[in-house]
Scaffold this active site. Structure first.
Site, short mmCIF file in Angstrom:
data_model
loop_
_atom_site.label_atom_id
_atom_site.label_comp_id
_atom_site.label_asym_id
_atom_site.label_seq_id
_atom_site.Cartn_x
_atom_site.Cartn_y
_atom_site.Cartn_z
CB CYS A 111 -57.37 -61.37 33.85
SG CYS A 111 -56.33 -62.83 33.99
CG HIS B 180 -56.34 -60.54 29.19
ND1 HIS B 180 -55.77 -59.70 30.13
CD2 HIS B 180 -56.29 -61.77 29.72
CE1 HIS B 180 -55.39 -60.41 31.18
NE2 HIS B 180 -55.69 -61.67 30.96
CD GLU C 19 -56.26 -56.36 28.89
OE1 GLU C 19 -57.47 -56.69 28.83
OE2 GLU C 19 -55.40 -57.04 29.50
#
Lengths: 207, 728
Positions: A82, A184, A186
């Protein structure tokens, strides 16, 4: 793991790295060198320097980024997520730029990616066309540039959420050791959050 | 005299009787800066002069309460030595004048309340009220307020996990923007705002002080909205989320390092409010050297420095020996930390300006000596139930169903929550769009469920039952996820309490909320009051927004609102008959909605929590706006599956489908688990099998007649409503 003022996702990304067996540590934004035993670098998401000027523009000009470039030039792996992807583009470690979404709004939704190039380490042996469910969350996520200058690793499947060229979601450099993506991973490493498809990207850091 | 020729006290918003009280307390004529301070601190917004005596009715104690009302935010024990800290707060008037910055700084303010307690923010929610989306002005306010909340919340990295919005004429010129923040803190690290330690230093941290937001609490927040609102724009603060993020990181780091004796955020009335609260709470005095306050611009008067509402500032008490470490740590985060004064033993707030004393006020005068104002009690005539014979019965129930799915009050709020980062921190287990947001408690296997809710039509018609209903709806939403409601926060949004029936509705609503909170054992640990939400068009509905926090012992056992798989049995759990009164289907705030039965509400919560804990439920969803048919459709849309159910007709088929005002949950489970769920039903709670998850259509059979609509058709109307209304 780089941490700038305004970085937000460092703890989630560190948790993801630990979950695949890594041992993450943070740098401070005024550091000029990476610690000597650095194996790979993650530039997590967030709003470094408040997105002032352009997303990633200020962070890309910090001394630590020169050290990250040297690390990549020596073949070390770098993953930008990002805002980290924006920083990699701003520092010319990856080609292209990230423009505001076509909707001109921030978007946050779970979406599907598909593997476009199975030849980089970043997709964990998945075949071209295989699906990954990962959250999309950004305001300036429309990659624009010449896809021929990079390897297109991940594309949005179905509707393009931001108007990027060729539905590009993530690219690596031609050597394959520097990877940037807008979604994303994560936040897709814990079954309670709905998906563990993001783990492959963190596992690739350890190889 | 002020610039307008009126006496200064009047220009500042003080009543003549209040001014006389200031003079009599002080034993002299106050200086101009002192008068400015009194005017802010004695405003309704800061002093709660109308509402404080009424709030004593709330339950505020319990085995889990670690810190109740009175501090920056309340805290409850969630095990492992951890506390959850939370509060909801309004930013209504600034948002009506400048929606983007008003809403954004509303988020900033509530987040600083959480970090002032030493807690790490882990969730945000918001409760919004605007005029109908057919109005251009309301579309503008709504769009910009949502943009502002998103801009600020996204940039500071706190997930937005839920909220609610309603659109009604009553909010056309008096919109409501309430924001709630939830944080987590080890209990031994909870900070108080009480200043202590004579000789300790007073340190101002964060942004520089400018002219923004001067008089925000008095001129804006404690007066009705009117034609001159555009002139009030300079009273609205401007937010800088990047600085807020650094402030969050710095305050948490300083708290972790044990550098802070006390911490307080600068909100309404700025330095004046922060310093007087800290002094009064600690029973000490504070001496401030205004020349040391870092300014953004030249030429501020001492009174302006004292009440500026410049954002992203905190006030800390630190020991002289750690001052250097505090300043050094702030520099690492690229923030100012400036020693501006010290703790004294006088009990007075003193301020020096260019070496001269311009302020010396016992801090208790500012915080505790406001003359309380009576709230006139003028009961409204009791409402009469709607006569069904007066409401035309639709020929086509399917068309009526699609129409109500497209009512923006009922429709999907995706347009809002997709502009918010719902996931940052990687702890969001249940995202917005369900009954409540569910967030993992960091470092544990537990989770919290949080929601905001309010039954404002019910509060208008029957405020005592409406107050109960607001609490019960919020508690049911939390219980649907499997979490046990453990504590509450509230934001009492009301009109001018001196006019009409507002004062009576305020008192009655509080009484009803208190009864319900006691019944479900969820004490209030923090709250906020916003009065004068009124314009020349009239008062808003009484809108006591309730935030409930629930605890899930096992984060992996949370339940969502979506049906899972074909073949699951659909259960209707709860009590009461649906009524057309004050329903979205009726479309008017009329009639007499049924009052909650508090004993049964508690039994219903117990059932839902233990069913989830035993892993019996595949889904659970509260029947609320739009009634049974809407809730059923939502569970189908969210799960991408159809349903085939049969329900009793009651008085009339349309009332059975769209009536509201009862406590009913639509749940689903495997056929083998039905008996176990039924076995959990307590006194007065029924668990009926009404059908099963099947096909791609939603089919509701009433008295042998079936209404059938494809899930895709319901979804299209439901998802499309708000985006289409905004394109107008």
């Amino acid at each position: 793991m780089l941490r700038f003022p305004g970085t937000l996702d460092h703890e989630s990304a560190a948790t993801a790295v630990r979950a695949v067996g890594g041992d993450p540590f943070f740098t401070h934004h005024t550091d000029t060198e990476l610690p000597g035993d650095t194996h790979a670098v993650v530039i997590p998401g967030g709003f470094s320097y408040g997105d002032h000027l352009r997303p990633g523009a200020l962070a890309s000009r910090t001394p630590i980024m020169s050290a990250v470039k040297r690390h990549a030039d020596e073949g070390g792996r770098v993953l930008g997520i990002c805002n980290g992807f924006q920083i990699l583009c701003e520092s010319a470690m990856l080609p292209g730029v990230l423009r505001p979404n076509a909707s001109l709004s921030f978007i946050c939704r779970q979406g599907d990616l598909e593997v476009a190039d199975a030849g980089t380490p970043w997709t964990g042996g998945r075949l071209v066309g295989e699906r990954l469910s990962v959250p999309f969350k950004h305001h300036d996520g429309a990659w624009f540039g010449d896809p021929g200058e990079s390897r297109v690793v991940l594309r949005y499947r179905g509707e393009n959420p931001n108007g990027s060229v060729d539905k590009i979601a993530g690219i690596s450099n031609l050597a394959g050791n520097v990877m940037g993506l807008m979604p994303h991973p994560e936040e897709a490493c814990d079954p309670l959050l709905g998906s563990v498809d993001g783990r492959a990207l963190f596992a690739a850091l350890l190889a | 005299m002020g610039d307008s020729g009126k006496p200064l006290f009047e220009e500042l918003g003080l009543l003549e009787t209040e001014y006389e009280r200031v003079v009599s307390l002080m034993g002299r004529t106050p200086t101009d800066p002192e008068l400015v301070m009194f005017s802010l601190m004695w405003s309704e917004h800061c002093s709660y002069k109308h509402s404080k005596p009424l709030l004593k009715g709330f339950p505020t104690t319990g085995t889990r309460v670690v810190m109740g009302p009175g501090e920056n935010a309340g805290a409850v024990d969630v095990g492992d030595g951890l506390a959850i800290v939370f509060k909801v707060e309004s930013h209504n008037h600034p948002s009506a004048v400048e929606p983007f910055e008003g809403a954004a700084t509303g988020v900033g303010g509530i987040v600083r309340d959480i970090i002032a307690v030493g807690a790490k923010p882990i969730a945000l929610l918001d409760s919004l009220r605007f005029g109908p989306l057919t109005s251009q002005r309301s579309r503008f306010l709504f769009r910009r307020a949502v943009n502002g909340i998103g801009h600020y919340g996204n940039c500071i990295g706190i997930p937005n996990v839920g909220g609610e919005v309603q659109f009604d004429d009553r909010y056309e010129d008096a919109c409501l923007v309430n924001a709630m923040c939830v944080g987590i803190v080890p209990q031994e690290r909870i900070l108080s705002c009480a200043a202590k330690g004579i000789g300790n230093r007073l340190v101002l941290i964060g942004n520089r002080t400018g002219r923004d937001g001067i008089g925000g609490a008095s001129v804006l927040a404690s007066a009705e909205m009117g034609d001159d609102d555009a002139d009030k724009r300079p009273s609205v603060q401007v937010g800088d989320p990047f600085t807020e993020r650094k402030l969050i990181d710095l305050c948490l780091a300083m708290s972790e390092a044990g550098l802070l004796v006390a911490l307080q955020d600068l909100g309404a009335a700025g330095l004046t409010s922060a310093a007087s609260e800290m002094a009064s709470r600690g029973g000490v005095g504070l001496a401030i050297d205004l020349d040391r306050v870092p300014l953004r611009e030249e030429g501020l008067a001492p009174g302006e420095v004292l009440v500026s509402e410049s954002q992203e500032r905190m006030l800390a008490i630190v020991e002289p020996g750690t001052l250097a470490a505090v300043v050094e740590m702030a520099a690492r985060y690229e923030l100012d930390a400036t020693d501006i004064g010290e703790v004294t033993d006088t009990g007075e707030l003193e301020a020096l300006w260019r070496g001269e004393e311009v302020v010396r006020i016992p801090s208790l005068y500012l915080t505790d000596d406001v003359p309380f104002a009576d709230v006139p009690q003028n009961p409204a005539p009791p409402p009469t139930p709607v006569d069904l014979a007066d409401v035309a019965e639709p020929d086509d129930l399917a068309a009526a169903w699609l129409s109500i799915m497209g009512d923006p009050n009922v429709a999907s709020k995706r347009w809002i929550f997709e502009q918010y980062d719902q996931l940052v921190g990687a702890g969001t287990i249940r995202r917005p769009g369900g009954d409540a947001g569910v967030v993992r408690i960091p470092g544990t296997d537990r989770a919290i469920a949080v929601t905001l809710d309010c039954a404002e039509w019910h509060c208008e018609l029957d405020p005592r039952a409406g107050g109960q209903a607001s609490v019960c709806e919020a508690a049911r939403n939390v219980a649907c996820t499997g979490a046990l409601p453990i504590a509450a926060t509230d934001c009492l949004n009301f009109a001018n309490p001196e006019k009409g029936h507002t004062g009576w509705r305020l008192v009655q609503s509080i009484a009803g909320m208190a009864e319900a909170l006691t019944a479900i054992d969820a004490p209030i640990v923090s709250g906020n009051v916003s009065l004068y939400n009124e314009s020349p068009r009239g008062p808003i509905f009484p809108t006591p927004v309730v935030g409930i926090v629930g605890l899930l012992e096992d984060a992996s056992k949370s339940v969502g609102s979506a049906f899972h798989r074909h073949g699951d049995q659909i259960l209707l759990i709860g009590y009461g008959e649906p009524r057309i009164d004050a329903s979205r289907y009726l479309g008017r705030c009329e009639g007499l909605p049924p009052a909650p039965d508090l004993g049964r509400e508690a039994a219903l919560i117990t059932l839902l929590v233990s069913a989830a804990d035993k892993g019996l439920l595949a889904s659970a969803h509260d029947v609320s706006e739009g009634g049974f048919a809407v809730a059923l459709a939502e569970s189908c849309i969210n799960g991408g599956v159809g349903a085939d159910v049969t329900i009793p007709k009651g008085r009339r088929a349309d009332e059975a489908m769209f009536g509201e005002g009862s406590a009913r949950i639509i749940a689903s489970c495997r056929p083998d688990d039905v008996a176990a769920v039924q076995g959990l039903a307590g006194r007065g709670i029924t668990v009926q099998i009404i059908g099963e998850v099947a096909g791609d259509d939603v089919m509701i059979t009433i008295a042998g007649s079936t209404t059938q609509v494809a899930v895709a058709d319901l979804a299209r109307v439901w998802e499309g409503s708000i985006p289409q209304a905004l394109e107008a």
